[in-house]
Design an enzyme around this catalytic site. Sequence first.
Site, PDB file in Angstrom:
ATOM      1  CG  ASP A  22      -3.194   3.872  -3.491  1.00  0.00           C
ATOM      2  OD1 ASP A  22      -4.128   3.063  -3.665  1.00  0.00           O
ATOM      3  OD2 ASP A  22      -3.207   4.725  -2.578  1.00  0.00           O
ATOM      4  CD  GLU A  23      -5.604  -0.989  -1.695  1.00  0.00           C
ATOM      5  OE1 GLU A  23      -5.334  -1.787  -0.765  1.00  0.00           O
ATOM      6  OE2 GLU A  23      -6.592  -0.239  -1.677  1.00  0.00           O
ATOM      7  CG  ASP A  57      -2.012   1.009   1.174  1.00  0.00           C
ATOM      8  OD1 ASP A  57      -2.193   1.620   0.107  1.00  0.00           O
ATOM      9  OD2 ASP A  57      -2.704   1.204   2.195  1.00  0.00           O
ATOM     10  CG  MET A  58       1.905   2.985  -3.664  1.00  0.00           C
ATOM     11  SD  MET A  58       3.593   2.368  -3.488  1.00  0.00           S
ATOM     12  CE  MET A  58       4.513   3.903  -3.577  1.00  0.00           C
TER      13      MET A  58
END
Length: 386
Positions: A100-101, A6-7
């Site tokens: 983003d994940e 996860d960013m």
Amino acid sequence: MILHVDMDAFFASVEQRDDPRLKNRPIVVSGHSKRSVVAAASYEARKFGVHSAMPVFQARQKCPHLIIVPGNREKYSVDSKKIMAVLSMFSPLVEPVSIDEAYVDVSGCQKLLGSPQSIALNIKQEISNQLGLTCSIGIAPVKFLAKIASDMNKPDGLTIICPTKIDAVIKDLPIEKVPGVGKNAMNQMNRLNIKTLGDIRGLQMDLLKKKFGKFGSRLFQLSRGIDKTPVETGHVRKSISSETTLAQDIHDFQDVSDILLSQSQRVGRDLRKKDLVCKNVAIKIKFSDFTQITRSKKTAEWICSSKAIFDHALALYSKVALKKKIRLIGVGVSRLRDKKEPVQMDLLQPRDQKIKKQWETVDSAVDAVAEKFGTAFIQKASLTKK
């Protein structure tokens, strides 16, 4: 073992990376309208209680020196593809779940790449080297716990839930942290005095099904550490949508039509970029009193042209009996499939088939121009400011 990558504050972190003046500053990615909501908040802003989905006016109240940065979806998409490419270096089993994940199944990779912890550290280093960004990674034997673990030590965290620790984690895990437990489910949880996922173990399956439907069965399994959901590499998007919170409430038909047209172009462009077609169009309307409605319609054939999407969206809107002004409008499409996938052809082709193909050709030409010069370079005449 499964990794959930996860960013950290992705949109905000990208903006801070690209503009050194924003580093270590409280920023949010959002529009500048009074009605705008926060798309992403930097960790400096989160210290003041600012979070995503919060109205910007409220974020300003919590943090008066907040910096608002307009978003750039195309830039984030480019970085997202680079991130997924990095993950694919470590395992063929990568399941993107958002921009983003992603989940990464590292089963069978350990002899070649080392322990799950070693793989996670190398992923973090590679993302940092290539993109100048940080991410948090959770490691667990099952997907739902990997996702929970990735959120435990943000930002730039690495958390491992070993098989021997699963029972202890579940026993004390706040029920609101469980994926899928939303506002409505929490109302039921409170009535049943359920505080943690471990509390679910004391309830019978029949009661859980009665209170939560199909999700009740899943809660029964999760409370026992069971999650048979695999990491799926062939993930296909189920829908594409675009919505706009308006700077001022509107009621005029032409104003609504213009917004629907703009959103239909955005959705259509996204469909064509992914080589998809759809067979369902929907609109979403939120009124000035925050009540909202959705309307949808199954299309007669598979479509991807912006005009076809707009025509259906406008037809849906035309049937709505307006008694209040509108503060938010959205257009979405669903029932998606690959454009190249063969389908049963009609013996009698519709008379407007030729026109449909012509509009798709026009859209393809417009898409090519937008790809090279940006989406603002070429627009419908009705959307240009007079």
